[in-house]
Scaffold this motif. Structure first.
Motif, PDB file in Angstrom:
ATOM      1  N   THR A 182      29.131  33.058 -44.695  1.00 16.33           N
ATOM      2  CA  THR A 182      29.254  32.860 -43.254  1.00 16.33           C
ATOM      3  C   THR A 182      29.660  34.167 -42.607  1.00 16.33           C
ATOM      4  O   THR A 182      30.731  34.722 -42.921  1.00 16.33           O
ATOM      5  N   GLY A 183      28.827  34.677 -41.722  1.00 16.39           N
ATOM      6  CA  GLY A 183      29.111  35.914 -41.015  1.00 16.39           C
ATOM      7  C   GLY A 183      29.723  35.645 -39.655  1.00 16.39           C
ATOM      8  O   GLY A 183      30.243  34.552 -39.385  1.00 16.39           O
ATOM      9  N   VAL A 184      29.678  36.637 -38.799  1.00 19.05           N
ATOM     10  CA  VAL A 184      30.178  36.498 -37.429  1.00 19.05           C
ATOM     11  C   VAL A 184      29.124  37.027 -36.471  1.00 19.05           C
ATOM     12  O   VAL A 184      28.340  37.913 -36.816  1.00 19.05           O
ATOM     13  N   ASN A 185      29.129  36.491 -35.270  1.00 22.18           N
ATOM     14  CA  ASN A 185      28.214  36.956 -34.232  1.00 22.18           C
ATOM     15  C   ASN A 185      28.716  38.268 -33.644  1.00 22.18           C
ATOM     16  O   ASN A 185      29.925  38.538 -33.613  1.00 22.18           O
ATOM     17  N   GLN A 186      27.781  39.076 -33.171  1.00 20.30           N
ATOM     18  CA  GLN A 186      28.142  40.361 -32.603  1.00 20.30           C
ATOM     19  C   GLN A 186      28.896  40.178 -31.286  1.00 20.30           C
ATOM     20  O   GLN A 186      28.455  39.416 -30.413  1.00 20.30           O
ATOM     21  N   PRO A 187      30.032  40.859 -31.134  1.00 13.70           N
ATOM     22  CA  PRO A 187      30.808  40.716 -29.890  1.00 13.70           C
ATOM     23  C   PRO A 187      29.995  41.014 -28.630  1.00 13.70           C
ATOM     24  O   PRO A 187      30.157  40.324 -27.616  1.00 13.70           O
ATOM     25  N   ALA A 188      29.121  42.017 -28.689  1.00 19.93           N
ATOM     26  CA  ALA A 188      28.332  42.348 -27.496  1.00 19.93           C
ATOM     27  C   ALA A 188      27.423  41.184 -27.100  1.00 19.93           C
ATOM     28  O   ALA A 188      27.214  40.911 -25.905  1.00 19.93           O
ATOM     29  N   TRP A 189      26.875  40.510 -28.099  1.00 18.85           N
ATOM     30  CA  TRP A 189      26.009  39.357 -27.850  1.00 18.85           C
ATOM     31  C   TRP A 189      26.826  38.224 -27.227  1.00 18.85           C
ATOM     32  O   TRP A 189      26.400  37.580 -26.261  1.00 18.85           O
ATOM     33  N   ALA A 190      28.016  37.976 -27.786  1.00 16.95           N
ATOM     34  CA  ALA A 190      28.882  36.928 -27.259  1.00 16.95           C
ATOM     35  C   ALA A 190      29.278  37.229 -25.811  1.00 16.95           C
ATOM     36  O   ALA A 190      29.303  36.324 -24.956  1.00 16.95           O
ATOM     37  N   ARG A 191      29.582  38.481 -25.523  1.00 17.25           N
ATOM     38  CA  ARG A 191      29.983  38.840 -24.161  1.00 17.25           C
ATOM     39  C   ARG A 191      28.823  38.699 -23.178  1.00 17.25           C
ATOM     40  O   ARG A 191      29.024  38.337 -22.005  1.00 17.25           O
ATOM     41  N   ALA A 192      27.602  38.969 -23.635  1.00 18.58           N
ATOM     42  CA  ALA A 192      26.436  38.775 -22.765  1.00 18.58           C
ATOM     43  C   ALA A 192      26.270  37.301 -22.408  1.00 18.58           C
ATOM     44  O   ALA A 192      25.899  36.956 -21.269  1.00 18.58           O
ATOM     45  N   ILE A 193      26.549  36.420 -23.362  1.00 24.35           N
ATOM     46  CA  ILE A 193      26.471  34.987 -23.093  1.00 24.35           C
ATOM     47  C   ILE A 193      27.570  34.573 -22.121  1.00 24.35           C
ATOM     48  O   ILE A 193      27.335  33.789 -21.187  1.00 24.35           O
ATOM     49  N   LEU A 194      28.772  35.099 -22.312  1.00 26.73           N
ATOM     50  CA  LEU A 194      29.863  34.794 -21.382  1.00 26.73           C
ATOM     51  C   LEU A 194      29.511  35.228 -19.963  1.00 26.73           C
ATOM     52  O   LEU A 194      29.835  34.534 -18.987  1.00 26.73           O
ATOM     53  N   ALA A 195      28.844  36.376 -19.836  1.00 26.41           N
ATOM     54  CA  ALA A 195      28.439  36.847 -18.510  1.00 26.41           C
ATOM     55  C   ALA A 195      27.459  35.876 -17.864  1.00 26.41           C
ATOM     56  O   ALA A 195      27.552  35.581 -16.659  1.00 26.41           O
ATOM     57  N   GLN A 196      26.514  35.357 -18.645  1.00 22.11           N
ATOM     58  CA  GLN A 196      25.563  34.378 -18.108  1.00 22.11           C
ATOM     59  C   GLN A 196      26.261  33.086 -17.707  1.00 22.11           C
ATOM     60  O   GLN A 196      25.874  32.433 -16.740  1.00 22.11           O
ATOM     61  N   LEU A 197      27.297  32.715 -18.461  1.00 22.18           N
ATOM     62  CA  LEU A 197      28.046  31.491 -18.158  1.00 22.18           C
ATOM     63  C   LEU A 197      29.112  31.719 -17.088  1.00 22.18           C
ATOM     64  O   LEU A 197      29.784  30.762 -16.673  1.00 22.18           O
ATOM     65  N   ASN A 198      29.283  32.983 -16.676  1.00 21.62           N
ATOM     66  CA  ASN A 198      30.298  33.351 -15.684  1.00 21.62           C
ATOM     67  C   ASN A 198      31.693  32.951 -16.158  1.00 21.62           C
ATOM     68  O   ASN A 198      32.481  32.365 -15.401  1.00 21.62           O
ATOM     69  N   LEU A 199      31.998  33.269 -17.412  1.00 24.92           N
ATOM     70  CA  LEU A 199      33.270  32.895 -18.015  1.00 24.92           C
ATOM     71  C   LEU A 199      34.096  34.124 -18.385  1.00 24.92           C
ATOM     72  O   LEU A 199      33.553  35.126 -18.863  1.00 24.92           O
ATOM     73  N   ASP A 200      35.396  34.024 -18.187  1.00 28.19           N
ATOM     74  CA  ASP A 200      36.322  35.028 -18.690  1.00 28.19           C
ATOM     75  C   ASP A 200      36.416  34.866 -20.210  1.00 28.19           C
ATOM     76  O   ASP A 200      36.445  33.735 -20.714  1.00 28.19           O
ATOM     77  N   PRO A 201      36.475  35.963 -20.973  1.00 31.01           N
ATOM     78  CA  PRO A 201      36.556  35.837 -22.429  1.00 31.01           C
ATOM     79  C   PRO A 201      37.727  34.989 -22.920  1.00 31.01           C
ATOM     80  O   PRO A 201      37.650  34.376 -23.988  1.00 31.01           O
ATOM     81  N   GLU A 202      38.819  34.950 -22.163  1.00 25.06           N
ATOM     82  CA  GLU A 202      39.997  34.203 -22.586  1.00 25.06           C
ATOM     83  C   GLU A 202      39.996  32.753 -22.125  1.00 25.06           C
ATOM     84  O   GLU A 202      40.975  32.026 -22.351  1.00 25.06           O
ATOM     85  N   THR A 203      38.932  32.314 -21.499  1.00 25.89           N
ATOM     86  CA  THR A 203      38.850  30.915 -21.076  1.00 25.89           C
ATOM     87  C   THR A 203      39.051  30.001 -22.284  1.00 25.89           C
ATOM     88  O   THR A 203      38.369  30.154 -23.302  1.00 25.89           O
ATOM     89  N   PRO A 204      39.982  29.053 -22.208  1.00 26.95           N
ATOM     90  CA  PRO A 204      40.209  28.179 -23.367  1.00 26.95           C
ATOM     91  C   PRO A 204      39.087  27.152 -23.524  1.00 26.95           C
ATOM     92  O   PRO A 204      38.526  26.669 -22.533  1.00 26.95           O
ATOM     93  N   VAL A 205      38.779  26.857 -24.783  1.00 24.75           N
ATOM     94  CA  VAL A 205      37.777  25.833 -25.081  1.00 24.75           C
ATOM     95  C   VAL A 205      38.251  25.078 -26.317  1.00 24.75           C
ATOM     96  O   VAL A 205      38.854  25.655 -27.222  1.00 24.75           O
ATOM     97  N   LEU A 219      20.326  31.417 -27.793  1.00 22.59           N
ATOM     98  CA  LEU A 219      21.091  30.858 -26.669  1.00 22.59           C
ATOM     99  C   LEU A 219      21.008  31.734 -25.430  1.00 22.59           C
ATOM    100  O   LEU A 219      20.897  31.226 -24.307  1.00 22.59           O
ATOM    101  N   LEU A 220      21.041  33.048 -25.610  1.00 24.03           N
ATOM    102  CA  LEU A 220      20.976  33.937 -24.448  1.00 24.03           C
ATOM    103  C   LEU A 220      19.636  33.794 -23.730  1.00 24.03           C
ATOM    104  O   LEU A 220      19.583  33.794 -22.493  1.00 24.03           O
ATOM    105  N   ASP A 221      18.550  33.671 -24.467  1.00 24.87           N
ATOM    106  CA  ASP A 221      17.249  33.424 -23.846  1.00 24.87           C
ATOM    107  C   ASP A 221      17.302  32.173 -22.976  1.00 24.87           C
ATOM    108  O   ASP A 221      16.816  32.153 -21.835  1.00 24.87           O
TER     109      ASP A 221
END
Length: 366
Positions: A42-65, A120-122
Motif C-alpha cells: 500500500t503506497g500513498v498518493n502524491q501530496p500535489a495531487w491531493a492538494r489539486a483535488i482539495l482546490a477543486q473541492l474548495n476545501l482547506d487541507p485541515e478540514t476535518p473528515v 477523481l481530479l478529472d
C-alpha cells in the motif's frame, strides 16, 4: 505487517520512459512465502495531487473528515493516505447519480467506460456540480487499495525478513495531464537511508496455481514480457539453489540497450549453465526473415528448444499481460504443437485446457 525499502536498483536506462526498478523490502518480522507468490503493498498518493483535488473541492487541507476505517482525520491526510484518487470506481458514479439525480451516465456500461480512463481530479474538473459537494464527497470515496506484485525472489534463510519486487514506475499521459502510479511512485522514490526509511504496509498473498514442480529434474519453461519477469527471478533463485539445470526463459522487452531487465542476474545464470535464455526486443532491428515488431511469442516459434523440454514432461509458466502476451503465447504454443504433429487442429483447445488443468501450463496474467 510493515516493511521498508532498504535497496533499489534502476533496471532501465535513465532516459527510458516508465523506468523499471528492483527493490528489496525488509519487513519487521520473518516472511513466509514461496516462489510465485504475490505481495501486496500500500503506497500513498502524491501530496500535489491531493492538494489539486482539495482546490477543486474548495476545501482547506485541515478540514476535518470522518472516515469509517480511520475516524477523524484532516482532508489532506485522508486524500494522501486513506482514499483512492487515481482509480475512479464506477460504483462512486452510481452513488453520485442516485444522490444528486445526475444523468451523465445512463447505465453501468457508461459508468465503466468513463471511469476506465479517468481519475477523481478529472471527474471534479469535468463536473463542477460534483465538486460542490465539498467535504461530503470524501466519505463516499473508495479506500486506498493495496497493489499486487509478483515476488521477484526466493526465500533466503540468511535474510528471512526480506523479499524483492520488480515493477514499472507508471507514468500515463491522459486528458491533458500526467498521472503517476500510486505505489510504484512511492516505492521508486522511497529513501533507503536507514534512519529515513518510509514504511509500507504489506501482506503475502499465496498464488497456489503458479508453483514450481517438486522434482528439480522437471524441465521448466518460463515466458515473460517486461516486469512479468518478476516471478521467474524467484523461480531461478530457487532452481539454482537446487542445482536444477533444465531451465529456459523466453523474455521480451522493447530495446536491449534500454530495457534488458535483470540482465546481470540472467546472464550469470546463463554463464553458469543453469539457464537457456532467448530474448525478443521488439523495437530493435531484426533479421530479414523475422516479423517486425518481434515479440516473445514470435521467439517461441523461431526458437523451439522449449518444445523438446515440453515433450520431456516440462512445465510452462507465462507471466505478463492477459490480452497481449498471454493470448499471443497461447496461439504460438498451439501453432507449434500443430506444426510438429503433437495434436490435431481440432484437439488443440482441449490439449491446452488439459495442460492448464494438470498444472503443466500455469498463467499469472493481469
Amino acid at each position: 505487517m510493515h516493511a521498508r525499502v532498504i535497496e533499489k536498483w534502476l533496471q532501465t536506462h535513465p532516459d527510458s520512459p516508465q523506468p523499471a526498478w528492483l527493490v528489496t523490502l525488509e519487513a519487521d518480522s520473518p516472511l513466509v512465502y514461496e516462489p510465485g507468490d504475490w505481495v501486496t503493498v500500500t503506497g500513498v498518493n502524491q501530496p500535489a495531487w491531493a492538494r489539486a483535488i482539495l482546490a477543486q473541492l474548495n476545501l482547506d487541507p485541515e478540514t476535518p473528515v470522518t472516515l469509517r476505517r480511520h475516524g477523524d482525520v484532516s482532508a489532506l491526510d485522508a486524500l494522501i493516505h486513506h482514499l483512492e484518487i487515481t482509480l475512479l470506481d464506477p460504483a462512486l458514479l452510481g452513488k453520485l447519480s442516485r444522490q444528486l439525480g445526475l444523468s451523465y451516465w445512463p447505465d453501468r456500461d457508461a459508468m465503466r467506460a468513463y471511469a476506465d480512463s479517468r481519475d477523481l481530479l478529472d471527474l471534479l474538473i469535468e463536473y463542477p456540480d460534483i465538486a460542490q459537494l465539498g467535504v461530503e464527497l470524501l466519505p463516499l470515496l473508495t479506500p486506498l487499495l493495496p497493489r499486487y506484485y509478483s515476488i521477484a525472489s526466493a526465500p533466503n534463510p540468511s535474510a528471512p525478513n526480506q523479499l524483492q519486487i520488480l515493477f514499472k514506475q507508471l507514468e500515463i499521459h491522459q486528458h491533458g495531464r500526467t498521472r503517476y502510479g500510486v505505489t510504484s511512485t512511492s516505492l521508486a522514490s522511497a529513501d533507503t537511508t536507514a534512519n529515513r526509511n518510509a514504511m509500507f504496509e504489506i501482506a503475502i498473498k499465496p498464488n497456489p496455481q503458479f508453483k514450481l514442480p517438486v522434482d528439480p529434474t522437471t524441465p521448466v519453461i518460463m515466458v515473460a514480457a517486461g516486469t512479468g519477469l518478476a516471478p521467474f527471478l524467484g523461480f531461478m533463485q530457487a532452481r539454482a539453489a537446487q542445482g536444477a539445470r533444465y531451465n529456459q526463459l523466453y523474455f521480451g522487452e522493447t530495446h536491449a540497450a534500454q530495457r534488458f531487465l535483470a540482465q546481470a542476474q540472467l546472464s550469470g545464470w546463463q554463464q553458469a549453465g543453469l539457464l537457456q535464455l532467448v530474448t525478443a526486443f521488439s523495437r530493435d532491428p531484426q533479421p530479414v526473415d523475422y516479423p517486425t515488431p518481434y515479440y516473445v511469442q514470435h521467439a517461441l516459434l523461431k526458437q523451439q528448444a522449449w518444445l523438446d523440454a515440453w515433450q520431456a514432461g516440462g512445465h510452462i509458466y507465462v507471466c505478463g499481460s492477459k490480452l497481449g502476451l498471454a493470448k499471443g503465447v497461447e496461439s504460438a504454443i498451439k501453432q507449434a504443437w500443430l506444426n510438429h504433429g503433437l495434436y490435431a487442429a481440432d484437439a488443440l483447445d482441449q490439449a491446452w485446457l488439459d495442460a492448464r488443468k494438470s498444472g503443466r501450463i500455469a498463467l499469472d496474467v493481469y
